[in-house]
Enzyme design. Structure first.
Site, PDB file in Angstrom:
ATOM      1  N   ALA A  89      50.721  19.536  33.617  1.00 36.10           N
ATOM      2  CA  ALA A  89      50.427  19.381  32.199  1.00 36.10           C
ATOM      3  C   ALA A  89      51.277  18.234  31.668  1.00 36.10           C
ATOM      4  CB  ALA A  89      50.756  20.665  31.450  1.00 36.10           C
ATOM      5  N   MET A  90      50.985  17.802  30.453  1.00 37.05           N
ATOM      6  CA  MET A  90      51.670  16.635  29.908  1.00 37.05           C
ATOM      7  C   MET A  90      51.947  16.809  28.429  1.00 37.05           C
ATOM      8  SD  MET A  90      52.978  13.740  30.490  1.00 37.05           S
ATOM      9  CE  MET A  90      53.822  12.894  29.172  1.00 37.05           C
ATOM     10  N   GLU A  91      53.185  16.454  28.058  1.00 34.53           N
ATOM     11  CA  GLU A  91      53.703  16.769  26.723  1.00 34.53           C
ATOM     12  C   GLU A  91      53.416  15.696  25.673  1.00 34.53           C
ATOM     13  OE1 GLU A  91      55.654  16.017  29.468  1.00 34.53           O
ATOM     14  OE2 GLU A  91      57.319  14.732  28.885  1.00 34.53           O
ATOM     15  N   HIS A 130      56.996  25.079  28.355  1.00 30.37           N
ATOM     16  CA  HIS A 130      57.610  23.840  28.851  1.00 30.37           C
ATOM     17  C   HIS A 130      57.112  22.623  28.062  1.00 30.37           C
ATOM     18  CE1 HIS A 130      59.305  21.220  32.065  1.00 30.37           C
ATOM     19  NE2 HIS A 130      58.307  20.424  31.704  1.00 30.37           N
ATOM     20  N   GLU A 131      55.808  22.470  27.964  1.00 28.23           N
ATOM     21  CA  GLU A 131      55.265  21.275  27.298  1.00 28.23           C
ATOM     22  C   GLU A 131      55.610  21.303  25.802  1.00 28.23           C
ATOM     23  OE1 GLU A 131      54.481  19.122  29.374  1.00 28.23           O
ATOM     24  OE2 GLU A 131      54.177  20.485  31.066  1.00 28.23           O
ATOM     25  N   HIS A 153      59.185  20.209  25.202  1.00 25.13           N
ATOM     26  CA  HIS A 153      59.396  18.764  25.322  1.00 25.13           C
ATOM     27  C   HIS A 153      59.355  18.064  23.957  1.00 25.13           C
ATOM     28  CE1 HIS A 153      59.856  17.527  29.438  1.00 25.13           C
ATOM     29  NE2 HIS A 153      58.711  18.021  29.867  1.00 25.13           N
TER      30      HIS A 153
HETATM   31  N1  SER Z   1      56.156  15.366  31.957  1.00 22.17           N
HETATM   32  C1  SER Z   1      55.220  16.248  32.584  1.00 22.17           C
HETATM   33  C2  SER Z   1      55.811  17.602  32.647  1.00 22.17           C
HETATM   34  O1  SER Z   1      56.900  17.775  33.070  1.00 22.17           O
HETATM   35  C3  SER Z   1      54.830  15.766  33.929  1.00 22.17           C
HETATM   36  O2  SER Z   1      54.721  16.714  34.904  1.00 22.17           O
HETATM   37  O3  SER Z   1      55.236  18.542  32.246  1.00 22.17           O
HETATM   38 ZN    ZN Z   2      58.247  18.420  31.831  1.00 20.08          ZN
END
Ligand code: SER
Ligand code: ZN
Length: 605
Positions: free
Chosen positions: A252-254, A287-288, A291
């Site tokens: 996934a991507m933030e 997590h995302e 960020h």
């Molecule tokens: N920045 C992204 C994440 O850590 C890439 O995997 O979720």
């Molecule tokens: Zn990340």
């Protein structure tokens, strides 16, 4: 340091079936006013259509285009406007980087170096600018047009097209840019922040998948609340979008306010999803989201600092999952992952420090060392400082660096300065690869009523690092009396120097020993009987621990340790010992029999 900074970036995408036209208008200013140096922009597989400075088309001799760069040889030495038009082909982009089409939808992935596949840019994280993004596309094929920030305008255009104009008020590096266009529907909800703002939450998927996004929405709201409660961090825009796409390189991507996920980390239905799937969705949505502060508001100066945002954000998602479920179960699963994947990396030809010294292709450095060992490094700050000290460090980190692109040292300095802490040689965790091996020898002296732990440590050689320095290893320790209860700890001598463990009247049952030398002894005083030590409680450092604990000590810990992780660990070490004993019995033709103590212990529960 870059010679030029970008203040604002206005992007326009004309999405088409054969090609997409990308126009960018950038406000550029030189780092040193009055000094003109060549401006080198990254670009990868781009067709340059035109380039203008302050509205004037550049002549052929004023710039140079290669397959990877666009160089302006002598741009103005004070603020100017740069306009670049490129043509790209998302339909045939199979790299899943930059702008590509996935199952009929346009979608981006710009971390680490994908933005250069969209337009010519200084594609590096320390170039932070405010973006607008206008998207134009066929209305029936792409009814939903999304980018970062707030939607400030939308409307119809000629020829069955429509447009949307997005504005992100926060400065960001190019790797956080995102665009999505397609036939998507959303599950909508709202979250009221701690200061009373209402945030609209939307999770976008193809319409048939919307029913499977309930757990993702629950996870998002839980993450928003948790970050407010634990770190005092509030969401900073009025809209938060998540998009699930089937073709996605990373988990996934933030991207700022437009997180993009691999569908498997968003969609779940009770008929088919396992408990593990639900736990993974909770962790990755968290997590995302996390960020937004650790990565987006404060970002990395360069890609060597990747663990600054990833180690910290993995640590934050681990803590979130711990608070939402069982802390011990989560810790066991995280440590098992570290041992199964990161330890082999640290012991193999790809061994690299949490902050790598070099890379050929950045994409190869999204590793378990940067992420998982990086999270262990962050956890050690918390182990050393306690929850409130760690929070003070986080607060100072944001106070100092909000809106900046910084380094692992900046994080270290915030933790140290907020607490007046002495972190000795702690920074070696960022630069030395390899899993330290820590040996402990225990002894009890009934005459002096003292109990001694003698440590020795060794960091194995790794490629490019044949000789290692001793590390700063925080070892959380408790001592059990013969009834299995924790002994209150008062004083400990470190190489002869007295340290008071309990600073208040509250009894202390776990203390963190600071092992910093190759060999070092800690002696506990006032210990009435030979204790059984519980070493490295909660797995307080990412090391391989060898101790002289006997099988009966391990049985005892398995039955009594107040530290859940170490009870599990005692069982693991014991089971391994017992199995190896059976192997050796077998080799000696001794009839095989499992140690009956094991059954007794297990039956007790
Ligand atoms: N920045 C992204 C994440 O850590 C890439 O995997 O979720
Ligand atoms: Zn990340």
């Amino acid at each position: 340091m870059p010679d030029y900074y970008f203040e604002t970036v206005d992007l326009k995408f004309e999405l088409g079936e054969d090609k997409t036209i990308v126009s960018s208008k950038i406000a550029v200013h030189p780092r040193v006013e009055g000094v003109s140096s060549p401006l080198v922009l990254n670009g990868h597989d781009l067709k340059l259509v035109s380039v203008k400075v302050d509205g004037n088309e550049l002549k052929k001799e004023d710039y140079h285009v290669s397959s990877r760069h666009l160089t302006l040889s002598s741009p103005p030495s004070s603020t100017f406007t740069l306009e670049i038009v490129t043509e790209i082909y998302p339909q045939s982009n199979t790299s899943l980087e930059g702008l590509y089409k996935s199952s009929g939808n346009f979608c981006t992935q710009c971390e680490a170096e994908g933005f250069r596949k969209i337009t010519f840019y200084q594609d590096r994280p320390d170039i932070m600018a405010k973006y607008t993004c206008r998207i134009e596309a066929d209305k029936s094929l792409y009814p939903v047009l999304l980018s970062n920030g707030n939607l400030i305008e939308e409307g119809d255009l000629q020829g069955g097209k429509h447009y949307a104009l997005w504005e992100d008020p926060f400065k960001k590096p190019s790797y956080l840019f995102a665009l999505v266009a397609g036939q998507l529907e959303s599950r909508d909800d709202t979250f009221v922040t701690c200061s009373g703002r209402t945030v609209v939450l939307r999770i976008w998927t193809p319409s048939q998948d919307v029913p499977k996004t309930a757990h993702a929405m629950y996870s998002l709201k839980a993450a928003m609340k948790w970050d407010e409660e634990v770190f005092g961090l509030e969401y900073d825009l009025d809209l938060f979008n998540i998009v699930a796409v089937p073709d996605f390189n990373m988990g996934a991507m933030e991207n700022k306010s437009l997180n993009i996920f691999n569908s498997k980390l968003v969609l779940a239905s009770p008929e088919t999803a396992t408990d593990m799937d639900y736990a993974a969705i909770l962790g990755v949505i968290g997590h995302e989201y996390f960020h937004n502060w650790t990565g987006n508001r404060v970002t990395c100066r360069d890609w060597f600092q990747l663990s600054l945002k990833e180690g910290l954000t993995v640590f934050r998602d681990q803590e979130f999952s711990s608070d939402m479920g069982s802390r011990t179960v989560k810790r066991i699963s995280d440590v098992s992952k570290l041992r199964s994947y990161q330890f082999p990396q640290d012991a193999g030809p790809m061994a690299h420090p949490v902050r790598p010294h070099s890379y050929i292709k950045m994409d190869n450095f999204y590793t378990v060392t940067v992420y998982e060992k990086g999270a262990e490094v962050v956890r050690m700050y918390k182990t050393l400082l306690g929850s409130s000290g760690f929070r003070k460090g986080m607060d100072l980190y944001f106070k100092r660096h909000d809106g900046q692109a910084v380094t692992c040292e900046d994080f270290f300095a915030a933790m140290r300065d907020a607490n007046g802490a002495d972190f000795a040689n702690f920074l070696l965790w960022y630069s030395q690869a390899g899993t330290p091996r820590l040996k402990v020898t225990t002894s009890y002296n009934p005459e002096t009523r003292t109990y001694s732990l003698k440590f020795s440590q060794e960091v194995p050689p790794t490629p490019g690092q044949p000789v290692k320095e001793p590390m700063f290893i925080p070892v959380a320790v408790g001592l059990l009396d013969s009834s299995g209860k924790d002994i209150p700890l008062t004083t400990v001598y470190n190489d002869g120097r007295l340290q008071t463990v309990a600073s208040t009247d509250e009894p202390v049952f776990t203390t963190v020993l600071r092992v910093t030398k190759k060999e070092e002894e800690f002696v506990f005083s006032d210990i009435a009987e030979r204790p059984v030590p519980s070493l490295l409680r909660g797995y307080s450092a990412p090391v391989r621990l060898d101790s002289d604990l006997t099988e009966s000590d391990l049985f005892f810990l398995l039955a009594h340790d107040s530290d859940g992780f170490n009870r599990w660990e005692a069982g693991q070490v014991l089971a391994r010992k017992l199995m190896l004993n059976l192997v050796s019995d077998y080799q000696k033709n001794i009839p095989l029999a499992l140690n009956p103590m094991l059954w007794m212990e297990l039956e007790a529960y």
